[in-house]
Design an enzyme around this catalytic site. Structure first.
Site, mmCIF file in Angstrom:
data_model
loop_
_atom_site.group_PDB
_atom_site.id
_atom_site.type_symbol
_atom_site.label_atom_id
_atom_site.label_comp_id
_atom_site.label_asym_id
_atom_site.label_seq_id
_atom_site.Cartn_x
_atom_site.Cartn_y
_atom_site.Cartn_z
ATOM 1 N N ASP A 224 0.851 -1.192 0.000
ATOM 2 C CA ASP A 224 0.000 0.000 0.000
ATOM 3 C C ASP A 224 0.888 1.242 0.000
ATOM 4 O O ASP A 224 1.666 1.463 0.921
ATOM 5 C CB ASP A 224 -0.902 -0.027 1.246
ATOM 6 C CG ASP A 224 -1.934 1.083 1.221
ATOM 7 O OD1 ASP A 224 -2.155 1.684 0.154
ATOM 8 O OD2 ASP A 224 -2.510 1.354 2.293
ATOM 9 N N ASP B 298 -3.008 2.360 -6.082
ATOM 10 C CA ASP B 298 -1.838 2.388 -5.197
ATOM 11 C C ASP B 298 -1.749 1.205 -4.244
ATOM 12 O O ASP B 298 -1.011 1.256 -3.283
ATOM 13 C CB ASP B 298 -1.827 3.685 -4.390
ATOM 14 C CG ASP B 298 -2.840 3.657 -3.264
ATOM 15 O OD1 ASP B 298 -3.940 3.107 -3.473
ATOM 16 O OD2 ASP B 298 -2.537 4.160 -2.173
ATOM 17 N N GLU B 299 -2.506 0.151 -4.490
ATOM 18 C CA GLU B 299 -2.352 -1.009 -3.612
ATOM 19 C C GLU B 299 -2.621 -2.315 -4.348
ATOM 20 O O GLU B 299 -3.385 -2.358 -5.304
ATOM 21 C CB GLU B 299 -3.236 -0.898 -2.361
ATOM 22 C CG GLU B 299 -4.703 -0.689 -2.645
ATOM 23 C CD GLU B 299 -5.535 -0.695 -1.358
ATOM 24 O OE1 GLU B 299 -5.451 -1.657 -0.583
ATOM 25 O OE2 GLU B 299 -6.277 0.284 -1.155
HETATM 26 MG MG LIG Z 1 -2.421 3.977 -0.072
#
Ligand SMILES: [Mg+2]
Length: 413
Positions: free
Chosen positions: A15, A110-111
């Site tokens: 993350d 973003d993960e």
């Molecule tokens: Mg994040």
């Protein structure tokens, strides 16, 4: 083994920390350490999409109305979202993750989850593998990530959140139950404010109490979710990591400052577009089979034409061959002026998947085919990689391959 969920599995949840805001800081280092948020303006009822850690110290968090954020921190620096830039960085991130495992499941820009089962052995330990992932992300993007590693997805996601930002939390299978049972009950997937209040009413105030309650009682109150909550309270989660490309297509397009009619000029521009597209593919560790040409005429009528390459490619020259042929076939280009030109590649595969397909389990057991036949390709790969590194350092103007890239307008992304 009842208290050791999913032995033998190693799942990572990666993350990125304050992804959009961190990218803005990378692009403008004067923002370093300052309260930065990404989101729309307060007068347009904007919402915080991402907040730097300096902004979070003022109590600002994502999803907060921008007006409220500005009241909390009057010298807050607000930046309008640049989604194309974040998407680009996401492609690069997923590409990096793809070098560690063919099984990458993106959850957002973003993960992502990675299935790393067994892979820690060649590295030494799971912790070292996690550090390598973080180090590679930092080296190639300049951004920090928090990584959680655990025997399943549920615990891995909790673990990445445990030591944020820039942290690594490894939960061994034997520790998974106590890790989960020591977290606040609201951390359990599916327990929002409403469910927490309802659990409270039947006397369940923490995860340990949840684990000790009768599944049949939980089912009566919460239906199937109740059974699921009981499983999670014991850190049990058998969901597989499902690899899929988060990226359906990679493309690049240009809107001309002045409409264009010359096929020769359009072909020159096309070269640059193909090189940008190929570069994005390589950043994403992707190859694609279908090339799409997009033309928007001065009256805004838009046509897209596509054709398929024989094999998945990431090479600008091969993409250009198809795109320029499609352009030549577009008779109207001679008669009407063109406002926008774009090139895209779809039917994407990860390069790591490609290798698995080419050398499936059967072939691997036999003699591995000689790679020497591909020497021309690998030489070209090396050239492309070198050019990419130069461009990363000095910008796209530095390298001009055989054909000329005519910069006649602004990129539309
Ligand atoms: Mg994040």
């Amino acid at each position: 083994m009842a208290n050791t969920p999913n032995p033998g599995r190693l799942i990572a949840h990666v993350d990125m920390d304050a992804f959009y805001a961190s990218i803005e800081v990378i692009d403008d280092p004067t923002l370093e350490g300052k309260p930065v948020v990404v989101g729309g303006p307060p007068e347009k009822r904007g919402v915080v999409a991402a907040a730097s850690y300096a902004a979070r110290e003022f109590g600002i968090h994502s999803a907060m109305p921008m007006g409220q954020a500005v009241r909390k921190c009057p010298h807050l620096i607000r930046i309008s979202p640049r989604m194309a830039r974040y998407r680009d960085e996401s492609i690069r991130l997923m590409g990096i993750l793809g070098t560690f495992s063919p099984t990458v499941e993106p959850l957002a820009l973003d993960e992502a989850f990675l299935d790393l089962s067994g892979m820690e052995r060649s590295i030494g330990s799971a912790r070292e593998l996690g550090q390598q992932i973080r180090a590679k992300i930092k080296a190639e993007t300049g951004l920090t990530a928090s990584v959680g590693m655990a025997p399943n997805k549920f615990v891995a996601k909790l673990a990445s959140d445990f030591d944020k930002p820039d942290g690594l939390t490894l939960v061994e299978p034997s520790e998974a139950v106590s890790f989960v049972q020591n977290l606040p009950i609201k951390k359990i997937w599916g327990v929002g404010a409403k469910t927490a209040a309802k659990l409270d009413r039947i006397g369940i105030r923490d995860v340990a109490a949840l684990s000790k309650s009768e599944p049949s009682v939980l089912k009566r109150h919460f239906g199937v979710l109740g059974l699921r909550l009981h499983e999670l309270a014991w850190a049990r989660d058998d969901r597989p990591v499902v690899a899929h490309s988060e990226t359906k297509s990679v493309s690049h397009e240009i809107t001309f400052a002045k409409n264009q009619k010359s096929t020769a000029l359009l072909k020159g521009v096309l070269t640059g577009l193909c090189e940008q597209t190929a570069r994005r593919l390589r950043h994403g560790n992707l190859v694609g089979k279908t090339v799409t040409l997009k033309i928007r005429f001065s009256d805004f009528a838009t046509v897209t034409r596509q054709d398929t390459v024989g094999h998945p490619t990431e090479d600008a020259g091969e993409i250009y061959e198809i795109a320029s042929r499609l352009l030549e076939l577009e008779r109207e280009v001679d008669e009407r002026s063109v406002r926008l030109l774009g090139v895209g590649v779809t039917s994407l595969l990860r390069k790591s998947q490609l290798n698995l397909e080419l050398f499936g389990p059967e072939q691997l057991q036999q003699d591995t085919p000689s790679l020497d036949a591909d020497q021309g390709d690998s030489k070209r790969d090396r050239l492309n990689q070198t050019l990419d590194r130069l461009e990363d350092r000095f910008g796209p103007q530095t390298t001009q391959r055989a054909r000329t890239h005519l910069a006649t307008g602004e990129s539309e992304d």
